[in-house]
Design a protein around this motif. Structure first.
Motif, mmCIF file in Angstrom:
data_model
loop_
_atom_site.group_PDB
_atom_site.id
_atom_site.type_symbol
_atom_site.label_atom_id
_atom_site.label_comp_id
_atom_site.label_asym_id
_atom_site.label_seq_id
_atom_site.Cartn_x
_atom_site.Cartn_y
_atom_site.Cartn_z
ATOM 1 N N VAL A 25 5.068 10.288 -6.098
ATOM 2 C CA VAL A 25 3.967 9.908 -7.002
ATOM 3 C C VAL A 25 3.112 8.846 -6.322
ATOM 4 O O VAL A 25 3.619 7.833 -5.835
ATOM 5 N N ALA A 40 -0.146 3.500 -8.196
ATOM 6 C CA ALA A 40 -1.389 3.184 -8.905
ATOM 7 C C ALA A 40 -2.239 2.181 -8.143
ATOM 8 O O ALA A 40 -3.462 2.120 -8.329
ATOM 9 N N CYS A 52 1.380 18.084 -10.840
ATOM 10 C CA CYS A 52 0.824 16.735 -11.023
ATOM 11 C C CYS A 52 1.184 15.788 -9.888
ATOM 12 O O CYS A 52 0.461 14.810 -9.645
ATOM 13 N N TRP A 107 -6.716 6.481 -17.340
ATOM 14 C CA TRP A 107 -6.746 7.562 -16.356
ATOM 15 C C TRP A 107 -7.080 7.059 -14.958
ATOM 16 O O TRP A 107 -6.749 7.726 -13.959
ATOM 17 N N GLU A 165 -5.673 4.640 -13.555
ATOM 18 C CA GLU A 165 -4.436 4.170 -12.936
ATOM 19 C C GLU A 165 -3.633 5.309 -12.325
ATOM 20 O O GLU A 165 -2.476 5.121 -11.929
ATOM 21 N N HIS A 166 -4.235 6.490 -12.237
ATOM 22 C CA HIS A 166 -3.553 7.663 -11.677
ATOM 23 C C HIS A 166 -4.409 8.236 -10.552
ATOM 24 O O HIS A 166 -5.181 9.181 -10.772
ATOM 25 N N LEU A 210 -5.948 12.098 -9.892
ATOM 26 C CA LEU A 210 -5.921 12.888 -11.121
ATOM 27 C C LEU A 210 -6.989 13.974 -11.096
ATOM 28 O O LEU A 210 -6.806 15.055 -11.686
#
Length: 532
Positions: free
Chosen positions: A12, A15, A64, A141, A143-144, A147
């Motif tokens: 992942v 952020a 994702c 949003w 912080e991703h 995306l």
């Protein structure tokens, strides 16, 4: 051995990458670099993954995590992008999977800040902007990082026939990106709109009125001129706007208009060149012309070109830092002190043309081409601007030592993939603005031929001044070590434009061209000599 979930959790994107340009803590940055270097071996573990045995929620989690790693950004490298793309290609796509990703992952991130012009449930356009709190106060949003790549994956893997069903899930996040106040996110939004336009049915845009909303958002965004990514943003936004116009209001004529010369029209019956249009076609063409006119006159000529300085302003070490709370749309038009240049030293400028102005100039040609003969309406506004650009002296720019290419992944300290870039050692003539001007002029000569006779003197004057500027640089090339390649294209395009003008208006040969030859045959022989 780590489980699939543990591997995905390690992949992942942190952020902190969303604000990496503001981080000054070297220890924290080192942690980000370490994470980036560990992504490649983690992705190698997924090479043998069989997506057909995973559940919908597991596949959605996989999308994702992997989709952000395909972005050309600070957190990825060419190797990780290639591995992540290969893993995504093995995931079986379905409308059910897309709906799960958009509903369970994407939609909750945008729920706290709904778009003020869209209904929160149906995504229908509201007649008036919703009375909501400040849309920009809380934006989870952001912080991703990456995306937008998750949304893009869903956009490109949804069948055209299924777009209407998924429309309420697609539109709000895309429009939120597009209408954000920060230009980097607006740029991501324009890319999403461009990808959407390759798949969405035109009638869906027209029935829902989203075509008008998108057009307004795209053209209004061209007023953001103070960001380092503005040139790329202008090119992509204008291209996407033309894509939207062509999709929703296609031209009824081939090649975006009739471009016959005056001589070709003589002797042709009127019925042969008259195109009968229905009421719906007339309305479509009217909307098309109105939108293209707005794009050209209000957005490009009236905003970008008007408020952008021709040359880059010199950077002063004593200049104050920009105000982070300043209006992002504000353009400083206060007078700038320019030192006087002695008349005895007419050396070419050493500062490049403003990249924002060059980007705007490069987009004029496709916009004028789309307008076709409708461009006649804007000749008084366009030709003087092109003539002014052609008359500008050609800057000779020396290479900057230690400069690096504008590549996102090279903004980090050099790793195994990167190395310091150094210039070629020879100066370069910056002809970008002149070449873009000649391209636009060529389009006008092709599409607005019947009206170009009245502008022949202005055009020849501009071509002659540009030709003299080219010869000055060419004569100084040996002393300044100017790259020859940067001048060949300009010379060729100048001669081609002179020939094209003579084809459109043959009278220019005996009038303006003859005057040039009489004034200085040796000087202008290479430009207009031999044209018959």
């Amino acid at each position: 051995m780590a489980t699939l979930q543990q591997t995905l959790d390690s992949l992942v994107v942190p952020a902190a990458f969303a604000r990496h340009d503001k981080i000054v803590d070297t220890t924290f940055l080192t942690g980000l670099y370490t994470w980036k270097s560990n992504t490649e071996p983690l992705l190698n573990r997924l090479e043998s993954l069989d997506g057909s045995v995973l559940s919908i929620s597991e596949l959605a989690n996989l999308v994702c995590v992997l989709a952000p790693l395909t972005a050309v950004a600070q957190w990825s490298s060419s190797a990780t992008r290639s591995l992540a793309s290969a893993c995504l290609a093995r995931i079986p796509t379905s409308d059910k999977l897309n709906a799960h990703v958009l509903t369970q992952v994407v939609k909750p991130l945008f729920a706290p800040t709904p778009h003020p012009r869209l209904h929160t449930s149906t995504a229908r356009i509201l007649p008036r902007p919703a009375d909501v709190q400040d849309t920009y106060i809380e934006q989870p949003w952001k912080e991703h990082p990456g995306l937008d790549e998750v949304i893009r994956w869903c956009l490109l893997n949804t069948e055209t026939s299924s777009y209407e069903t998924a429309w309420p899930l697609f539109l709000p996040p895309v429009m939120t990106f597009l209408d954000d106040y920060q230009l980097p996110y607006k740029l991501l939004g324009v890319r999403l709109v461009s990808d959407m336009l390759t798949r969405v049915p035109p009638d869906l845009l027209l029935r829902t009125g989203v075509d008008a909303l998108m057009f307004t958002s795209l053209t209004n965004s061209l007023s953001h001129l103070g960001d380092k990514s503005t040139p790329d943003f202008i090119r992509l936004t204008v291209t996407t706007t033309l894509q939207l116009v062509d999709l929703t209001t296609p031209s009824a004529f081939p090649s975006h208009g009739i471009s016959l010369h005056v001589n070709e029209l003589q002797g042709i019956p009127a019925a042969a060149i008259t195109h009968t249009l229905s009421s719906s076609q007339s309305k479509t063409l009217s909307t098309r012309f109105s939108r293209l006119s707005t794009l050209l006159s209000s957005s490009l000529l009236g905003t970008v070109i008007m408020y952008t300085p021709t040359f880059l302003l010199p950077v002063s070490s004593s200049a104050p830092n920009p105000d982070p709370f300043a209006d992002p749309e504000h353009v400083d038009i206060s007078p700038v002190h320019v030192p006087e240049i002695p008349l005895q030293a007419p050396t070419p400028p050493t500062r490049s043309f403003n990249p924002t102005l060059v980007a705007a100039a490069q987009t004029l040609a496709p916009v004028l081409s789309a307008l076709g003969t409708g461009g006649v309406r804007f000749l008084k506004g366009v030709i003087p601007v092109l003539a002014e650009w052609l008359a500008l002296p050609i800057p000779v720019v020396a290479p900057e030592a230690g400069s690096v290419p504008d590549d996102n992944e090279e903004k980090f300290p050099p790793d195994a993939e990167g190395s310091s870039y150094h210039g070629s050692g020879s100066s370069t003539a910056d002809i970008s603005l002149h070449v873009a001007s000649l391209s636009s002029l060529s389009v006008l000569l092709r599409t607005c031929a019947p009206r170009m006779e009245g502008w022949s003197t202005t055009i020849v004057d501009a071509l002659g001044r540009c030709w003299v500027g080219y010869l000055d640089i060419e004569n100084q090339r040996g002393n300044n070590d100017v790259s020859k390649d940067s001048l060949c294209a300009l010379k060729k395009q100048l001669k081609e434009t002179a020939v094209q003008l003579a084809e459109v208006y043959p009278g220019v040969i005996k009038n303006e061209y003859a005057i040039l030859m009489a004034f200085n045959k040796a000087l202008f022989e290479g430009l207009v000599g031999g044209i018959k």
